[in-house]
Design an enzyme around this catalytic site. Structure first.
Site, PDB file in Angstrom:
ATOM      1  N   TYR A 119       5.983  -0.650   0.194  1.00 19.84           N
ATOM      2  CA  TYR A 119       5.691  -1.285   1.482  1.00 19.84           C
ATOM      3  C   TYR A 119       6.271  -0.445   2.625  1.00 19.84           C
ATOM      4  O   TYR A 119       5.654  -0.300   3.677  1.00 19.84           O
ATOM      5  CB  TYR A 119       6.269  -2.710   1.502  1.00 19.84           C
ATOM      6  CG  TYR A 119       5.551  -3.657   0.558  1.00 19.84           C
ATOM      7  CD1 TYR A 119       4.329  -4.221   0.913  1.00 19.84           C
ATOM      8  CD2 TYR A 119       6.089  -3.983  -0.684  1.00 19.84           C
ATOM      9  CE1 TYR A 119       3.659  -5.071   0.047  1.00 19.84           C
ATOM     10  CE2 TYR A 119       5.418  -4.847  -1.552  1.00 19.84           C
ATOM     11  CZ  TYR A 119       4.203  -5.385  -1.179  1.00 19.84           C
ATOM     12  OH  TYR A 119       3.539  -6.220  -2.026  1.00 19.84           O
ATOM     13  N   ASN A 132      -4.882  -9.470   2.954  1.00 21.16           N
ATOM     14  CA  ASN A 132      -5.990  -8.497   2.918  1.00 21.16           C
ATOM     15  C   ASN A 132      -7.310  -9.213   2.592  1.00 21.16           C
ATOM     16  O   ASN A 132      -7.440  -9.786   1.509  1.00 21.16           O
ATOM     17  CB  ASN A 132      -5.661  -7.444   1.839  1.00 21.16           C
ATOM     18  CG  ASN A 132      -6.795  -6.451   1.632  1.00 21.16           C
ATOM     19  OD1 ASN A 132      -7.738  -6.381   2.420  1.00 21.16           O
ATOM     20  ND2 ASN A 132      -6.685  -5.675   0.556  1.00 21.16           N
ATOM     21  N   HIS A 149      -3.317  -3.707  -4.103  1.00 17.70           N
ATOM     22  CA  HIS A 149      -2.580  -3.811  -5.373  1.00 17.70           C
ATOM     23  C   HIS A 149      -1.778  -2.547  -5.659  1.00 17.70           C
ATOM     24  O   HIS A 149      -0.895  -2.556  -6.508  1.00 17.70           O
ATOM     25  CB  HIS A 149      -3.563  -4.089  -6.530  1.00 17.70           C
ATOM     26  CG  HIS A 149      -4.627  -3.038  -6.698  1.00 17.70           C
ATOM     27  ND1 HIS A 149      -5.808  -3.057  -5.979  1.00 17.70           N
ATOM     28  CD2 HIS A 149      -4.694  -1.936  -7.474  1.00 17.70           C
ATOM     29  CE1 HIS A 149      -6.556  -2.016  -6.339  1.00 17.70           C
ATOM     30  NE2 HIS A 149      -5.897  -1.310  -7.226  1.00 17.70           N
ATOM     31  N   GLU A 153      -6.016   1.222 -13.734  1.00 18.76           N
ATOM     32  CA  GLU A 153      -6.053   2.527 -13.082  1.00 18.76           C
ATOM     33  C   GLU A 153      -5.177   3.543 -13.803  1.00 18.76           C
ATOM     34  O   GLU A 153      -5.480   4.739 -13.814  1.00 18.76           O
ATOM     35  CB  GLU A 153      -5.629   2.376 -11.609  1.00 18.76           C
ATOM     36  CG  GLU A 153      -6.608   1.518 -10.818  1.00 18.76           C
ATOM     37  CD  GLU A 153      -6.325   1.506  -9.324  1.00 18.76           C
ATOM     38  OE1 GLU A 153      -5.442   2.260  -8.872  1.00 18.76           O
ATOM     39  OE2 GLU A 153      -6.991   0.726  -8.609  1.00 18.76           O
TER      40      GLU A 153
END
Lengths: 174, 233
Positions: free
Chosen positions: B172, B195, B204, B230
């Protein structure tokens, strides 16, 4: 892609349900009204046309409608007018009645006869019978659409049923 | 019960007496007309089910007339049913099932426009790309996006999310610095949590500085699933 109309700003403070919910909730009663109003013409696409035009008009007006509008009554009024428009259009361009449209066979042919007879009733009786018995509207609503009183609509419905009984039942008994 | 059956019964004598029947209310509850008649399986004029084709036709005509402000569809995915909604500008909202699709649509009706219809066609490209993403065959989205549901700093933040590459993560704090306000770590967290276009704008991939996943509007399991997807592709 450009839109021809901007997304409609909602009147201040009015909360609106997504229009899709309106279609889900009132689509069936509007379809019954369209089919009932169009008599035997309902199965040549006229009722679908009237239904579609009704909801398109509703979608257009939707963001500006008063917050307390009776959505079903509003839709049924529009459907009544659209069905009459379709009826006029079909009257100018009649569809062959001896040729059944491209549809699954009707499982209840006696209903089809009944439907045809309803279509031949005088206008007030036809609408009273069709809207009350076939579309499921209360006589107060029928009266609003026909521009008469609840008592007159009820009488027209009773006269229509009596006429149908004379024609259909007595024909069979002969 | 079916209106024409009742009328038929009335005429042929099996039904209630004429005098009482004309006083009746055939649709017992005409506030909910889908009830009785909608269950009638036969195709009679009073069968009240609206064919899907007729609703699709309405959506197509609404689109043609410029009246379809928001089109939506749902899509099954490994993280549950996803709601996809688009204006004529582009994809405006992606929502998880846990958000409540109905309440998301209700929110769109009041913030954007109530002219909302299920209209899968406008979402074809979005649905295809999301499917490809979950199949591990897509690492970037090429969709037109409508950012109108996020403004100011929140929009700054979510527009930076695509800079975090597929399979990578950022903290963040790093995202706050990238958005030009290194102290706004908390505001970045809020922007990610709200979002409007999750998955497509990859919030994410934003995790806590200690490496733990942190919160996610689709739930922590969904966030872990996306990161795992991913990492393995």
């Amino acid at each position: 892609m450009t839109s021809r109309t901007r997304p409609a700003a909602r009147p201040h403070g009015v909360r609106r349900r997504p229009f899709d919910e309106i279609v889900t909730e009132f689509g069936p009663v509007v379809l019954r009204v369209c089919r009932a109003a169009l008599g035997s013409g309902w199965n040549d696409g006229a009722a679908d046309d009237a239904w579609s035009e009704t909801f398109l008009a509703a979608l257009k007006a939707y963001p500006e409608l008063p917050a307390d509008v009776d959505m079903q009554a509003w839709l049924v009024r529009v459907a009544h007018r659209k069905a009459i428009d379709q009826h006029r259009a079909r009257a100018r361009r009649p569809v062959p009645t001896d040729e059944l449209p491209d549809r699954p066979p009707d499982p209840a042919p006696d209903h089809r006869d009944l439907w045809r007879e309803v279509a031949t009733l005088p206008k007030k009786q036809r609408f009273a019978v069709a809207y009350h018995y076939l579309a499921g509207l209360r006589y107060a609503q029928v009266a609003e659409l026909l521009g008469n009183t609840e008592a007159a609509a009820r009488r027209a419905g009773a006269d229509g049923v009596a006429a149908l009984r004379r024609r259909l039942v007595m024909t069979e008994e002969r | 019960m079916n209106g024409i059956n009742e009328l038929s019964a009335l005429l042929y004598g099996a039904g209630p007496d004429l005098d009482t029947a004309t006083d009746g209310t055939p649709a017992a509850d005409d506030r909910n007309p889908r009830g009785p008649a909608g269950t009638a399986p036969d195709e009679s004029p009073t069968d009240a089910t609206v064919p899907r084709a007729l609703r699709d036709r309405l959506a197509a005509e609404a689109q043609r007339d410029g009246l379809l402000d928001i089109a939506y569809r749902t899509l099954d995915s490994p993280v549950g049913s996803l709601l996809l909604a688009a204006t004529d500008q582009g994809l405006v909202r992606v929502a998880f099932a846990v958000e409540g699709h109905d309440s998301v649509l209700a929110g769109l009706a009041n913030t954007v426009s109530p002219r909302i219809l299920a209209a899968p066609t406008r979402l074809d490209a979005a649905a295809r790309e999301v499917d490809e993403y979950f199949a591990g065959r897509r690492t970037r989205f090429g969709l037109a996006l409508d950012y109108r549901l996020a403004s100011g700093f929140r929009r700054e933040v979510i527009m930076r999310l695509v800079d975090i590459g597929y399979g990578r993560t950022a903290s963040y704090a790093e995202l706050a610095a990238a958005a030009g306000n290194p102290k706004a770590v908390r505001a970045v967290g809020t922007a990610c949590a709200r979002n409007p276009l999750p998955i497509v704008l990859p919030c994410h991939r934003v995790v806590r500085s200690d490496g733990s996943p942190g919160g996610y509007l689709g739930g922590p399991d969904a966030k872990r699933a996306l990161l795992a997807l991913e990492a393995s592709s």
